[in-house]
Design a protein around this motif. Structure first.
Motif, PDB file in Angstrom:
ATOM      1  N   ARG A  33       0.935  -1.348   0.078  1.00 15.97           N
ATOM      2  CA  ARG A  33       0.001  -0.030   0.054  1.00 15.97           C
ATOM      3  C   ARG A  33       0.863   1.378  -0.048  1.00 15.97           C
ATOM      4  N   SER A  97      -6.470   6.506   4.589  1.00 13.52           N
ATOM      5  CA  SER A  97      -7.185   5.428   3.959  1.00 13.52           C
ATOM      6  C   SER A  97      -6.051   4.059   3.902  1.00 13.52           C
ATOM      7  N   SER A 101      -7.029   0.552   5.922  1.00 16.11           N
ATOM      8  CA  SER A 101      -7.060  -0.629   5.046  1.00 16.11           C
ATOM      9  C   SER A 101      -6.146  -1.607   5.917  1.00 16.11           C
ATOM     10  N   SER A 104      -7.952  -3.038   8.645  1.00 14.89           N
ATOM     11  CA  SER A 104      -9.029  -4.012   8.038  1.00 14.89           C
ATOM     12  C   SER A 104      -8.327  -5.361   7.839  1.00 14.89           C
ATOM     13  N   MET A 135      -8.551  -3.526  -3.104  1.00 19.42           N
ATOM     14  CA  MET A 135      -8.253  -3.100  -1.764  1.00 19.42           C
ATOM     15  C   MET A 135      -6.894  -2.346  -1.489  1.00 19.42           C
ATOM     16  N   ALA A 139      -7.172   1.723  -0.641  1.00 19.93           N
ATOM     17  CA  ALA A 139      -6.187   2.128   0.376  1.00 19.93           C
ATOM     18  C   ALA A 139      -4.943   3.418  -0.044  1.00 19.93           C
ATOM     19  N   ALA A 146     -11.892   3.002   1.984  1.00 21.29           N
ATOM     20  CA  ALA A 146     -11.389   2.103   2.896  1.00 21.29           C
ATOM     21  C   ALA A 146     -11.711   2.274   4.384  1.00 21.29           C
TER      22      ALA A 146
END
Length: 531
Positions: A33, A97, A101, A104, A135, A139, A146
């Motif tokens: 990410r 974000s 993420s 998560s 995803m 992110a 996100a």
């Protein structure tokens, strides 16, 4: 080691080492990410986020969000808090974000543990989520999706804890996180529908204590409804101006079905299914029979199937019912969570220790080889991107802008059909926001004239006035993006200015979808006289 046969007990191993393995997955996900996250310009929607979050005060941030966005101010206020303490740049605007993420991944692991009671399946679910291209994209995007997914996972986590145990705080926390998910973006209201259908399913099957749980949960949803009611003014305004949402084409049902299925990479799933058949041919079919006979199988399949389908039918209902188009993956993104959970369960179908490791590993190798690494080679990021390079397009104007120049802009946000000139300062500033954020280095905002994103007969008086006023400037910088549902590209405007108003094109550039023309109004001898 098992003392009897000398084989490794992988269930015990993963149970003991799951914390370290989950930490490794989170670090790996963070790398995916953060890789090159600052190298990409804010794209069109992110510019709107930046302009909203850089308002002088939190109150003004909320006002800007309410009047210009299709969701509550929650996400934008969160970004505002980040920018109070950190410099305004691409990385810091996208930071909330990224963090949402990564959190998560931790949450989907714990949700999978509740559903499957299997450390390996939980780790596989978190790893599928961590490498999923969509995803990674959300992110790295300064938009609320996100964050909304994180709250959806928290809502589901405490929803299932509420069903399993009798802790006083489980239902209130479920209610709180449901509210926060809806406040992140209204599309996440679908999580209420998912939970309702699952409760009804349990009630029908068990017909005992779940009746009381269903009653309490329904009462809790009244609290959710009251909380969302605080944004009734914004929601009502959105409904009254819904014709301004149509930046996407209305799709037929079957085209939308195909578009929805493409979210899940059916080509990759086809490869995985072939591998499944190969593995199945090498082992006993009892594994598959046992997989379908599990006590929790029906409940999990029902829950995850409903969870996948609810966003699809919700978007269909809103789009066809209100006559607006929400046929975009961002409004369906909640379906990715149950997909990751369902796939993790399937990848661990085999009871053999070797196959329980080999089959999930096969999926990861296929996905990395056919999706992740090709995306990186193509875009410089481990996902596909919306490339709009406003940073370099505006830099070109910064470097060459002179007094007597003007900007003719089409800023591709949801409500571009606001005609400038209305007595609303927020709207007037919003439609010129690419020149009101940190990309514009000069002290003053240049004269900005705005193009609508569709050409309608009702707009002709506005365009007549616009072109008359532009004749007073020596140079005009025509800049913007072609939105998906536009009925005229920007090149038409450039051609119109040359053919009908006798401007001269001096330069052209395309910055990953952000088109830029420099036009000169100087009269050219031997040409037709200007009107």
């Amino acid at each position: 080691l098992d003392e009897h046969d000398g084989e490794i007990d992988f269930e015990t191993y993963f149970h003991l080492k799951k914390t370290y393995l989950l930490l490794f997955i989170i670090i790996f996900a963070l790398f995916l990410r953060l890789y090159n996250i600052s190298n990409f310009s804010l794209w069109t929607d992110e510019i709107g986020t930046c302009w909203i979050a850089t308002a002088p005060t939190i109150v003004e941030t909320a006002q800007r969000a309410i009047q210009t966005q299709g969701q509550s101010p929650l996400y934008f206020i969160l970004v505002k808090f980040v920018l109070i303490f950190l410099p305004v740049n691409e990385f810091n605007i996208r930071l909330p974000s990224v963090l949402a993420s990564v959190i998560s991944i931790f949450l989907i692991f714990h949700l999978a543990m509740i559903l499957f009671d299997d450390s390996l399946k939980a780790l596989v679910a978190s790893l599928i989520f961590s490498i999923n291209s969509l995803m990674i994209f959300y992110a790295q995007e300064a938009r609320p999706y996100a964050l909304g997914l994180m709250f959806v996972l928290l809502s589901q986590l405490y929803f299932h804890k509420y069903l399993i145990r009798r802790k006083l705080w489980d239902l209130p926390l479920n209610t709180l996180f449901t509210i926060l998910a809806i406040y992140s973006h209204y599309v996440f209201i679908g999580i209420i529908i998912v939970q309702f259908f699952y409760l009804v399913f349990r009630f029908i099957r068990k017909q005992k204590c779940d009746r009381l749980k269903l009653t309490y949960w329904i009462i809790a949803q009244l609290v959710v409804a009251l909380s969302v009611g605080t944004l009734a003014t914004q929601i009502n305004s959105m409904l009254q101006n819904r014709q301004n949402w149509n930046w996407l084409s209305i799709l037929s049902f079957w085209n939308f079905v195909i578009n929805f299925l493409m979210m899940f990479n059916p080509f990759i799933l086809g490869f995985v299914f072939v591998c499944f058949l190969i593995f199945l041919s090498c082992t006993s079919t009892n594994d598959v029979r046992e997989y379908f006979k599990r006590e929790e199988f029906a409940g999990n399949i029902y829950l995850l199937s409903i969870w996948i389908l609810v966003p699809f039918f919700l978007v269909c209902g809103i789009s066809y019912g209100l006559g607006v188009s929400l046929f975009d993956w961002r409004y369906l993104v909640m379906s990715i969570i149950p997909f990751c959970l369902l796939l993790s369960d399937f990848l661990c179908v085999f009871s053999s220790t070797v196959f329980r490791i080999a089959f999930p590993s096969t999926y990861f190798l296929i996905y990395l080889g056919l999706v992740t690494f090709p995306d990186c080679a193509k875009t410089g990021s481990f996902c596909r991107r919306i490339p709009h390079d406003w940073r370099n397009a505006i830099k070109q104007i910064n470097d060459n802008f002179e007094d007597g120049d003007a900007i003719l802009l089409r800023f591709g946000e949801v409500r571009e059909n606001w005609i400038p000139g209305i007595e609303n300062q927020i709207i007037n500033e919003y439609v010129s926001s690419p020149f009101r954020i940190f990309y514009w280095k000069k002290d003053k905002v240049p004269p900005v004239y705005n193009l609508t994103y569709t050409w309608e007969k009702d707009f002709e008086p506005y365009y007549d006035q616009l072109f008359r006023e532009l004749q007073n400037y020596k140079h005009v910088w025509l800049i913007g993006v072609d939105t998906p549902n536009t009925n005229y590209p920007l090149s038409n405007i450039s051609t119109l200015m040359v053919r009908e108003f006798y401007w001269t094109r001096l330069a052209y550039g395309n910055y990953s979808g952000v088109q830029l023309w420099l036009l000169d109004s100087t009269y050219i001898p031997n040409s037709k006289k200007k009107n």
